[in-house]
Write a protein that holds these residues in place. Structure first.
Motif, PDB file in Angstrom:
ATOM      1  N   ALA A  52       0.872  -1.168   0.000  1.00 26.69           N
ATOM      2  CA  ALA A  52       0.000   0.000   0.000  1.00 26.69           C
ATOM      3  C   ALA A  52       0.907   1.215   0.000  1.00 26.69           C
ATOM      4  N   VAL A  53       0.732   2.089  -0.982  1.00 25.02           N
ATOM      5  CA  VAL A  53       1.629   3.236  -1.156  1.00 25.02           C
ATOM      6  C   VAL A  53       0.807   4.525  -1.268  1.00 25.02           C
ATOM      7  N   SER A  54       1.160   5.509  -0.468  1.00 24.20           N
ATOM      8  CA  SER A  54       0.534   6.829  -0.558  1.00 24.20           C
ATOM      9  C   SER A  54       1.512   7.780  -1.241  1.00 24.20           C
ATOM     10  N   VAL A  55       1.035   8.439  -2.298  1.00 24.90           N
ATOM     11  CA  VAL A  55       1.888   9.340  -3.075  1.00 24.90           C
ATOM     12  C   VAL A  55       1.278  10.740  -3.102  1.00 24.90           C
ATOM     13  N   LYS A  56       2.066  11.747  -2.718  1.00 26.13           N
ATOM     14  CA  LYS A  56       1.632  13.144  -2.766  1.00 26.13           C
ATOM     15  C   LYS A  56       2.668  13.965  -3.531  1.00 26.13           C
ATOM     16  N   ASP A  57       2.230  14.616  -4.604  1.00 30.42           N
ATOM     17  CA  ASP A  57       3.123  15.447  -5.422  1.00 30.42           C
ATOM     18  C   ASP A  57       4.346  14.666  -5.890  1.00 30.42           C
ATOM     19  N   GLY A  58       4.139  13.395  -6.234  1.00 27.23           N
ATOM     20  CA  GLY A  58       5.217  12.573  -6.762  1.00 27.23           C
ATOM     21  C   GLY A  58       6.137  11.978  -5.717  1.00 27.23           C
ATOM     22  N   VAL A  59       5.883  12.280  -4.446  1.00 23.77           N
ATOM     23  CA  VAL A  59       6.731  11.786  -3.356  1.00 23.77           C
ATOM     24  C   VAL A  59       5.938  10.794  -2.506  1.00 23.77           C
ATOM     25  N   LYS A  87      -1.400   7.444  -7.995  1.00 24.15           N
ATOM     26  CA  LYS A  87      -1.388   8.623  -8.879  1.00 24.15           C
ATOM     27  C   LYS A  87      -2.650   8.709  -9.708  1.00 24.15           C
ATOM     28  N   ALA A  88      -3.153   7.549 -10.166  1.00 27.25           N
ATOM     29  CA  ALA A  88      -4.359   7.527 -10.992  1.00 27.25           C
ATOM     30  C   ALA A  88      -5.571   8.012 -10.203  1.00 27.25           C
TER      31      ALA A  88
END
Length: 270
Positions: A180-187, A266-267
């Protein structure tokens, strides 16, 4: 009844795993306690916090067809259970059934599909983190007079993607990875990675999580994470595959799971 009969008895729901163990004479169990008609243990629901709760008696078919489960984005596009077990196989009992004095469940090594959640069991403390539930090969935290009642999966953030990857050559998977990965502004803002089937129990890769947290999402980072997971995973020599081959699979499928989860994250924000 569990207290009355002790190690001579085991809980029976679907029996898809328990009966195999009994047939191979790997357990002293002589009595089966049928719990299939206990009200409320089949329910699939969402609580006020948004967490998904799956009752211990929910079948594979119940889970696959549940709109609540599908809406969580936690499941694979294809349901992987064989058709004969969909109507009778149950997720929770096969992971927590007691078949010996050592509190043996049937198949703890393959559990990453459920990710990081809680297992509700009948005891004074009803919530046990999944990562603390499995102690080792065929040994869990469940006591002899307890039954699992549900599995609870916390609600996902809107920035989070989830991926489950597995590789198998025979009936049982050789390597499984849940991410499970949380991505904000590419980070990468946060991550959970669990590896299973290669060692005595599901293994949360905390070092991997710490390494990728705060880093820019991308293939080089995920390749590094895969190699790190392969070096730190506890590997056994059981089965037809060598330890080196299993480590290779861990590296490949951790990378694949992280990439897929990040792409999903991201999607969801686009």
């Amino acid at each position: 009844m569990l207290r009355q009969f002790g190690d001579d008895a085991a809980v029976y729901a679907g029996g898809t795993e328990l009966l195999i163990v009994m047939k191979e004479r790997l357990t002293p169990v002589n009595r089966l306690i049928d719990i299939k008609k206990i009200d409320g243990l089949r329910e699939i629901a969402r609580d006020e916090s948004g967490a998904l709760t799956i009752g211990a008696l929910a079948t594979h078919r119940d889970i696959a067809r549940s709109p609540l489960v599908r809406s969580t984005r936690r499941t694979s596009p294809r349901w992987k259970e064989s058709s004969p077990t969909r109507g009778c196989g149950r997720r929770a009992p096969s992971e927590a059934i007691s078949v010996s004095p050592n509190r043996i469940p049937i198949q703890p090594r393959c559990w990453p599909r459920s990710g990081i959640g809680h297992a509700g069991i009948v005891r004074w403390q009803p919530r046990v983190p999944v990562e603390e539930f499995f102690h080792g090969l065929l040994e869990t935290d469940r006591q002899a007079d307890e039954i699992m009642t549900k599995i609870t999966l916390p609600a996902l953030w809107n920035t989070t993607g989830v991926s489950y990857q597995r590789f198998k050559t025979h009936e049982r998977p050789v390597a499984t990875v849940a991410a499970a990965v949380s991505v904000k502004d590419g980070v990468i803002d946060d991550a959970r990675v669990v590896v299973g089937s290669v060692g005595p129990k599901p293994q949360r890769m905390r070092t991997v999580e710490e390494t990728i947290r705060g880093q820019e999402s991308g293939l080089p980072l995920f390749q590094q994470a895969g190699m790190l997971a392969a070096s730190e995973a506890e590997i056994d020599e059981e089965g037809f595959e060598s330890a080196d081959y299993k480590r290779h699979l861990v590296a490949v499928y951790v990378q694949k799971a992280l990439q897929n989860a990040a792409d999903q994250a991201k999607a969801r924000q686009s």
